[in-house]
Design an enzyme around this catalytic site. Structure first.
Site, PDB file in Angstrom:
ATOM      1  N   MET A  76       0.794  -1.221   0.000  1.00 26.75           N
ATOM      2  CA  MET A  76       0.000   0.000   0.000  1.00 26.75           C
ATOM      3  C   MET A  76       0.835   1.284   0.000  1.00 26.75           C
ATOM      4  SD  MET A  76      -2.862  -1.285  -0.306  1.00 26.75           S
ATOM      5  CE  MET A  76      -3.508  -2.941  -0.109  1.00 26.75           C
ATOM      6  N   CYS A  77       2.154   1.151  -0.118  1.00 29.39           N
ATOM      7  CA  CYS A  77       3.013   2.343  -0.172  1.00 29.39           C
ATOM      8  C   CYS A  77       2.945   2.989  -1.547  1.00 29.39           C
ATOM      9  CB  CYS A  77       4.467   1.966   0.104  1.00 29.39           C
ATOM     10  SG  CYS A  77       4.829   1.781   1.834  1.00 29.39           S
ATOM     11  N   HIS A  78       2.932   4.309  -1.535  1.00 27.46           N
ATOM     12  CA  HIS A  78       2.971   5.052  -2.790  1.00 27.46           C
ATOM     13  C   HIS A  78       4.407   5.091  -3.305  1.00 27.46           C
ATOM     14  CE1 HIS A  78      -0.677   6.562  -0.803  1.00 27.46           C
ATOM     15  NE2 HIS A  78      -1.126   6.775  -2.024  1.00 27.46           N
ATOM     16  N   MET A 113       8.023   4.715   5.840  1.00 28.43           N
ATOM     17  CA  MET A 113       8.198   3.339   5.381  1.00 28.43           C
ATOM     18  C   MET A 113       9.505   3.172   4.615  1.00 28.43           C
ATOM     19  SD  MET A 113       5.795   1.780   6.799  1.00 28.43           S
ATOM     20  CE  MET A 113       6.286   0.198   6.138  1.00 28.43           C
ATOM     21  N   GLU A 114       9.890   4.185   3.860  1.00 25.20           N
ATOM     22  CA  GLU A 114      11.149   4.116   3.127  1.00 25.20           C
ATOM     23  C   GLU A 114      12.339   4.066   4.089  1.00 25.20           C
ATOM     24  OE1 GLU A 114       8.013   5.173   0.409  1.00 25.20           O
ATOM     25  OE2 GLU A 114       8.503   5.939   2.383  1.00 25.20           O
ATOM     26  N   ASP A 128      23.636 -10.953   6.387  1.00 26.40           N
ATOM     27  CA  ASP A 128      23.993 -11.811   5.258  1.00 26.40           C
ATOM     28  C   ASP A 128      25.499 -11.898   5.058  1.00 26.40           C
ATOM     29  OD1 ASP A 128      23.494 -13.386   2.841  1.00 26.40           O
ATOM     30  OD2 ASP A 128      24.179 -11.598   1.777  1.00 26.40           O
TER      31      ASP A 128
END
Length: 166
Positions: A76-78, A113-114, A128
């Protein structure tokens, strides 16, 4: 604080929020995370003695790439045109590597969110690259420190992880 959930339509189905009518403002988000590891692992990271290469350089690039691709992995992120992504690392001199991400844009929606995605992917990249020598690394907590811009205004978290560069 607005308690209503805006990611549902009138049928209570998921939707991407319509930001058409929102004002364009300068927006920033700062996120912090950490990776706790064995002291020997941290020493090797700092000295550049990890067989896969420069851990922090790779994690920095991975975090920046992740910030730019957030809308590809969070449904749902733009998609946003980011104007800046900065990732800084520090450590406690013992067993913890700290990650701080600042993301900026000028737009109609925020960049929390970014920034969260960038910090998470930077931490995952560190894991990793070091997992061959330390499978017991712990990622997180990862949290929003602050955000600026937008209708909801500025936010400053009460949570604090002390960073070595503070």
């Amino acid at each position: 604080m607005n308690e209503s959930l805006t990611h549902f339509n009138d049928q209570q189905r998921a939707r991407m929020v319509d930001i058409t009518g929102k004002q364009v403002t300068e927006r920033t988000a700062v996120v912090r995370s950490q990776v706790t590891m064995k002291p020997e692992t941290l020493s090797r990271v700092k000295e550049g003695r990890i067989g896969k290469g420069d851990v922090l350089a790779v994690a920095q690039v991975a975090g920046i790439m992740a910030a730019k691709k957030t809308s590809d992995v969070i449904p749902m992120c733009h998609p946003l045109a980011l104007t800046g992504v900065d990732i800084r690392f520090s450590d406690n001199g013992k067993d913890t590597l700290y990650i701080e991400v600042t993301v900026k844009t000028t737009g109609k929606t925020g960049v929390e969110m970014e920034a969260l995605t960038a910090a998470s992917v930077a931490g995952l990249t560190i894991y990793d690259m070091c997992k061959a020598m330390d499978k017991e690394m712990i990622l997180g907590p990862t949290y929003l420190v602050s955000k600026t811009g937008g209708k909801s205004g500025d936010f400053l978290s009460n949570v604090r992880i002390a960073l070595a560069f503070e």
